[in-house]
Design an enzyme around this catalytic site. Structure first.
Site, short mmCIF file in Angstrom:
data_model
loop_
_atom_site.label_atom_id
_atom_site.label_comp_id
_atom_site.label_asym_id
_atom_site.label_seq_id
_atom_site.Cartn_x
_atom_site.Cartn_y
_atom_site.Cartn_z
N MET A 85 0.82 -1.21 0.00
CA MET A 85 0.00 0.00 0.00
C MET A 85 0.86 1.27 0.00
SD MET A 85 -2.96 -1.07 2.77
CE MET A 85 -4.01 0.33 2.41
N HIS A 86 0.20 2.38 -0.24
CA HIS A 86 0.67 3.74 0.07
C HIS A 86 1.76 4.33 -0.83
CE1 HIS A 86 -1.62 2.95 3.64
NE2 HIS A 86 -0.71 2.18 4.20
N ASP A 244 -2.60 -5.25 -0.06
CA ASP A 244 -2.07 -6.52 0.41
C ASP A 244 -2.78 -7.03 1.65
OD1 ASP A 244 -0.99 -4.51 2.00
OD2 ASP A 244 1.09 -5.13 1.74
#
Length: 513
Positions: A85-86, A244
């Site tokens: 992520m991110h 995820d």
């Protein structure tokens, strides 16, 4: 044969795994690694092109291995995507990548977090996106590029998350899936669309954000170029997929109320399924995240330990050097060797405490500058104690997460364990003992890739819904019961662990980047 392909773009490499849709068994898999760069202390970057080349290789190898079992590329009914992520992937008007991706572990954007919070308003930010601005999230990273690399930012036409960049290369479609978009700090998590209030406040052009798509619906189809490079036929549906952690939850059947997931990967997480977007109100700002689930109409609460498996990997690479060399030459697993050493140490590591803050910490401290280390080290300790204390320190951090989630009023009937660290019998037992709860493991040996594949199955019409996909394929295979005899030692060690961060913060929690 109906097969489903799951792709999981992790921090250390990409996993491609092919599953039989009827029962979820693994038909073939492949893992290709790629480098992680730390240009400065606290920074973490990767090259999207290296992700893409690794993905192509992983798909090709996976299909080749499946062919030995008589599974043909034309048997693949759908592709699902999962990933870290991110991170922010910046594309120009030609859709070329402008700079390396600043990934989730990067901590450089603390100043931007403060600016964003002041600009939007701390309470308003929680109202709009259900989460505070943190260095791990995407929006502060994007603001850092605007502040520090204006010539690059001026050329940005599209922002994608890591797995959504792979979607673009597979299908030509620019989109961002909802459970991943929830981690940008730009999504209205309650409504599932971009927060125009936040975008206006931080003066970010909404045109650079792609459409938000569902996790379990087709977002595009594979191209003829992908077919020529991998053998995967053109026209295969590619599902929205999921972050995820959301895909890890799907792959372990954590898709209904009452279930929680403990995952020990590079980072560690405690995730609990929720039927509404409730927000932690136990402190000035939420200490656990509220994100959209990959299950339509559902959310999850999540606490994050930044340096879970990362801490053990650091230990292996820097203190377990003989085992690392043995692994290269004999195939012996260095982690297993180190874990066998740690088994001989009593719970509590004879007073040695490890703080797993190698990349700052999220839950419960929300401190990008938190620093890790061992406390209580004496001449009587040896490497065995170092290894066990790392396992215990990560378990204590996960207990921090579980405690806060437990305070939210969710009724949790079962906790499921996953991730590379959970494959260790010792580490799983330590976590069960520290949390004082039973941990169950499932047949989901491929982690988020399995969840991504199940989402692909729903998108392709193989399953009617995500819960149906899980009920048909996910099975409990093992249970780890907490040991009552260890409870006193771990309760005492945990209280010491909790006292160390506030005591050391004035000394260690200072900007180094």
């Amino acid at each position: 044969m109906q097969a489903l392909l799951g792709l999981d773009l992790g921090t250390t490499g990409v996993k491609a795994a092919l599953f039989a849709s009827e029962d979820g068994r693994v038909l073939a898999d492949a893992f290709i690694d790629y480098p992680l760069s730390h240009p400065h202390p606290g920074w973490a970057e990767q090259q999207p092109e290296e992700w893409w080349q690794a993905t192509l290789t992983a798909i090709k190898f996976c299909l080749e291995r499946a062919s030995d079992l008589g599974v043909r590329p034309t048997d693949v009914r759908g592709v699902g995507l999962s990933g870290q992520m991110h991170g922010v992937v910046l594309l120009d008007e030609r859709r070329d990548v402008l700079r390396p991706c600043i990934i989730w572990a990067d901590q450089r954007s603390d100043a931007q977090c403060h600016w964003m919070t002041e600009r939007v308003g701390a309470e308003q930010l929680i109202t709009y996106v259900s989460n505070p601005a943190l260095t791990g999230f995407s929006a502060p990273k994007l603001l850092w590029v605007r502040d520090n690399e204006p010539e690059i930012f001026a050329r940005v036409r599209t922002v994608l998350l890591p797995k959504d960049y792979i979607r673009f290369r597979l299908t030509g479609v620019l989109a961002m899936e909802i459970s991943d978009a929830a981690g940008t700090c730009l999504l209205d998590v309650k409504r599932g669309n971009w927060s125009q209030e936040v975008l206006k406040a931080i003066e970010l052009d909404p045109e650079i954000l792609p459409p938000v798509v569902p996790a379990d619906r087709t977002s595009g189809t594979t191209t003829s170029e992908v077919e020529s490079l991998t053998g995967l036929p053109a026209g295969v549906p590619v599902a929205g997929g999921g972050a995820d952690n959301a895909c890890g939850a799907v792959g372990n059947g954590v898709v209904v109320p009452g279930l929680a997931l403990v995952s020990v990967g590079t980072s560690g997480i405690v995730l609990a399924h929720a039927t509404s977007p409730q927000v932690d109100t136990s402190g000035p700002v939420p200490r656990v995240h509220t994100f959209n689930h990959a299950v339509p109409g559902a959310w999850y609460l999540m606490g994050v330990t930044q340096g879970a498996g990362l801490s053990m990997r650091w230990l292996r690479d820097n203190i377990g050097l003989p085992e690392r060399a043995l692994e290269r030459w004999t195939g012996t697993d260095a982690y297993e060797t180190l874990a066998r050493e740690a088994e001989s140490v009593a719970p509590g590591s004879d007073g040695l405490i490890f703080l797993p803050y190698l990349q700052g910490e999220r839950t419960p401290h929300l401190d990008a500058y938190a620093r890790g280390g061992w406390l209580g080290l004496t001449a009587s300790h040896d490497r065995r104690h170092l290894v066990r204390s790392v396992m215990e320190g990560v378990a204590f951090s996960l207990k921090d997460c579980m405690t806060i989630i437990g305070e939210q009023g969710l009724s949790l009937n079962q906790v499921r364990a996953t991730g590379g660290g959970a494959k260790s019998l010792l580490w799983r037992q330590i976590i069960a003992d520290v949390l004082e709860t039973e941990l169950v493991t499932t047949n989901s040996s491929e982690g988020p890739a399995f969840g991504a594949a199940l989402l692909a199955g729903v998108a392709a019409g193989v399953y009617a819904s995500v819960p149906e996909a899980c009920s048909q394929t996910v099975r409990i295979v093992e249970r780890t019961e907490p040991q009552a005899k260890t409870a006193p030692a771990y309760r005492q060690a945990y209280e010491t662990y909790r006292a160390l961060y506030p005591a050391l913060k004035p000394i260690l929690s200072k900007p180094l980047i």
